[in-house]
Design an enzyme around this catalytic site. Structure first.
Site, PDB file in Angstrom:
ATOM      1  N   GLU A  44      -3.768  57.854  25.300  1.00  0.00           N
ATOM      2  CA  GLU A  44      -4.614  56.536  24.765  1.00  0.00           C
ATOM      3  C   GLU A  44      -5.417  55.831  25.451  1.00  0.00           C
ATOM      4  O   GLU A  44      -5.396  56.323  27.110  1.00  0.00           O
ATOM      5  CB  GLU A  44      -2.722  56.046  24.421  1.00  0.00           C
ATOM      6  CG  GLU A  44      -1.469  56.504  23.730  1.00  0.00           C
ATOM      7  CD  GLU A  44      -0.960  55.370  23.372  1.00  0.00           C
ATOM      8  OE1 GLU A  44      -0.517  54.524  24.121  1.00  0.00           O
ATOM      9  OE2 GLU A  44       0.245  55.905  22.830  1.00  0.00           O
ATOM     10  N   ASP A  85       0.964  64.431  22.105  1.00  0.00           N
ATOM     11  CA  ASP A  85       0.783  63.185  23.054  1.00  0.00           C
ATOM     12  C   ASP A  85       0.451  63.736  24.605  1.00  0.00           C
ATOM     13  O   ASP A  85       1.812  64.695  24.750  1.00  0.00           O
ATOM     14  CB  ASP A  85       1.788  62.330  22.577  1.00  0.00           C
ATOM     15  CG  ASP A  85       0.976  61.234  21.681  1.00  0.00           C
ATOM     16  OD1 ASP A  85       0.097  61.195  21.591  1.00  0.00           O
ATOM     17  OD2 ASP A  85       1.638  60.726  21.302  1.00  0.00           O
ATOM     18  N   GLU A 110      -5.604  52.659  15.415  1.00  0.00           N
ATOM     19  CA  GLU A 110      -4.019  51.730  15.065  1.00  0.00           C
ATOM     20  C   GLU A 110      -3.880  50.573  14.836  1.00  0.00           C
ATOM     21  O   GLU A 110      -4.267  49.383  16.167  1.00  0.00           O
ATOM     22  CB  GLU A 110      -3.070  52.599  16.035  1.00  0.00           C
ATOM     23  CG  GLU A 110      -1.918  51.782  15.462  1.00  0.00           C
ATOM     24  CD  GLU A 110      -0.343  52.658  16.102  1.00  0.00           C
ATOM     25  OE1 GLU A 110       1.008  52.487  16.120  1.00  0.00           O
ATOM     26  OE2 GLU A 110      -0.656  53.666  17.274  1.00  0.00           O
ATOM     27  N   LYS A 161      -3.597  64.088  22.786  1.00  0.00           N
ATOM     28  CA  LYS A 161      -3.911  62.567  22.325  1.00  0.00           C
ATOM     29  C   LYS A 161      -3.821  61.993  23.554  1.00  0.00           C
ATOM     30  O   LYS A 161      -2.342  61.899  24.545  1.00  0.00           O
ATOM     31  CB  LYS A 161      -2.849  62.019  21.385  1.00  0.00           C
ATOM     32  CG  LYS A 161      -3.495  60.630  20.981  1.00  0.00           C
ATOM     33  CD  LYS A 161      -2.828  60.615  19.794  1.00  0.00           C
ATOM     34  CE  LYS A 161      -1.505  60.182  19.046  1.00  0.00           C
ATOM     35  NZ  LYS A 161      -0.731  58.802  20.486  1.00  0.00           N
ATOM     36  N   ASP A 190       5.169  61.064  20.936  1.00  0.00           N
ATOM     37  CA  ASP A 190       5.811  60.446  21.387  1.00  0.00           C
ATOM     38  C   ASP A 190       7.273  59.321  21.014  1.00  0.00           C
ATOM     39  O   ASP A 190       7.329  59.096  21.466  1.00  0.00           O
ATOM     40  CB  ASP A 190       5.237  59.500  22.925  1.00  0.00           C
ATOM     41  CG  ASP A 190       4.430  58.382  22.788  1.00  0.00           C
ATOM     42  OD1 ASP A 190       3.818  57.908  21.844  1.00  0.00           O
ATOM     43  OD2 ASP A 190       3.539  58.239  23.797  1.00  0.00           O
ATOM     44  N   SER A 191       6.452  59.045  20.278  1.00  0.00           N
ATOM     45  CA  SER A 191       7.289  58.179  19.096  1.00  0.00           C
ATOM     46  C   SER A 191       8.509  58.793  18.787  1.00  0.00           C
ATOM     47  O   SER A 191       9.854  58.079  18.673  1.00  0.00           O
ATOM     48  CB  SER A 191       6.902  58.485  17.604  1.00  0.00           C
ATOM     49  OG  SER A 191       6.602  59.215  17.133  1.00  0.00           O
TER      50      SER A 191
END
Length: 257
Positions: free
Chosen positions: A118, A86, A185, A116, A42-43
């Site tokens: 979070e 993501d 991270e 992925k 999502d970056s």
């Protein structure tokens, strides 16, 4: 490449290397660089779309860009890097049923072989467990979790003893739930080392030192394409300046021709 291959790499002490990609060109370059894993993260909200955070990315955006990345691959299927997408903000925080529906759309509609997620809060644990039971491989992500920046900011995590214990517990829980790997991270190196030694699944670090089983970087950060660099990523070239200078040379020469 399958998620289980990464677990085997850890057993063999083979370092795992991952890069982000957002279109067919970046996907092709990552494949040709022989990375093991391509993360459609999502970056891309900030790298490609001009947003100030990752939160505006939608499920449709992730599906669109994951397919674009995969179209850049030219190797045989079995030689292509593992693609992980993501789960965007609010596609898994909205309950187990919706999370399964949205993750299922990613897997069905793209060449991604995993998603992925979070965090490791109790609600997220239930979602991860359900996804894995439904046959969707999950990569965990703890430490600094950018989708939570409104609450925790973008500062380094794991600097207090309480925070360290929390992150270690989360890593253990994610392995127990069945995650095939975990992104760590922006946490202290020695904390990452302790977690790496305690797990049988691989840890993929970004700003977590060199003790992890692998490393992932946002490609645009690594190539120096962004004005704002994260403190844990030293660019290997000043790509934005290089491309700007070369394009300006061309523009100026064309005007004079």
């Amino acid at each position: 490449m399958l998620p289980s291959d990464l677990v085997n790499y850890k057993k063999k002490s083979r370092k795992i290397i991952a890069l982000t990609a957002w279109d067919s060109i970046s996907g092709s370059i990552a494949e040709q660089a022989n990375v093991d894993l391509v993360l459609v993260g999502d970056s891309l909200a900030m790298v490609c779309l001009g947003y100030q955070s990752t939160l505006p990315i939608t499920l449709e955006n992730i599906i669109y860009h994951t397919n674009a990345v995969s179209r850049g691959f030219k190797k045989k299927i079995e030689e292509q890097p593992l693609v992980v997408s993501d789960m965007p903000f609010m596609t898994y925080q909205c309950g187990e049923d919706k999370a399964v529906e949205y993750a299922g759309k990613i897997i069905q509609s793209t060449y991604a072989k995993a998603v992925k997620v979070e965090g490791a809060e109790p609600e997220i644990q239930k979602v991860i467990s359900r996804l894995i039971r439904m046959g969707i491989p999950v990569m965990g992500h703890i430490g600094l979790t950018p989708q939570s920046y409104l609450n925790i900011g973008l500062r380094k995590q794991g600097e207090s003893l309480a925070s360290q214990e929390k992150i270690k517990k989360e890593a253990s829980i994610l392995e127990e739930l069945g995650c095939f790997s975990i992104v760590l991270e922006h946490i202290p190196d020695l904390l990452a080392k302790e977690i790496q030694n305690s797990l049988t699944i691989p840890t993929i670090g970004i700003g977590a030192g060199n003790y992890c089983d692998g490393q992932v970087r946002v490609t645009a950060d690594l190539l120096g394409l962004n004005d704002d660099q994260p403190p844990f990523c030293q660019p290997i070239i000043q790509g934005k300046k290089l491309f700007k200078d070369k394009l300006k040379e061309w523009v100026d020469s064309e005007r004079l021709s």
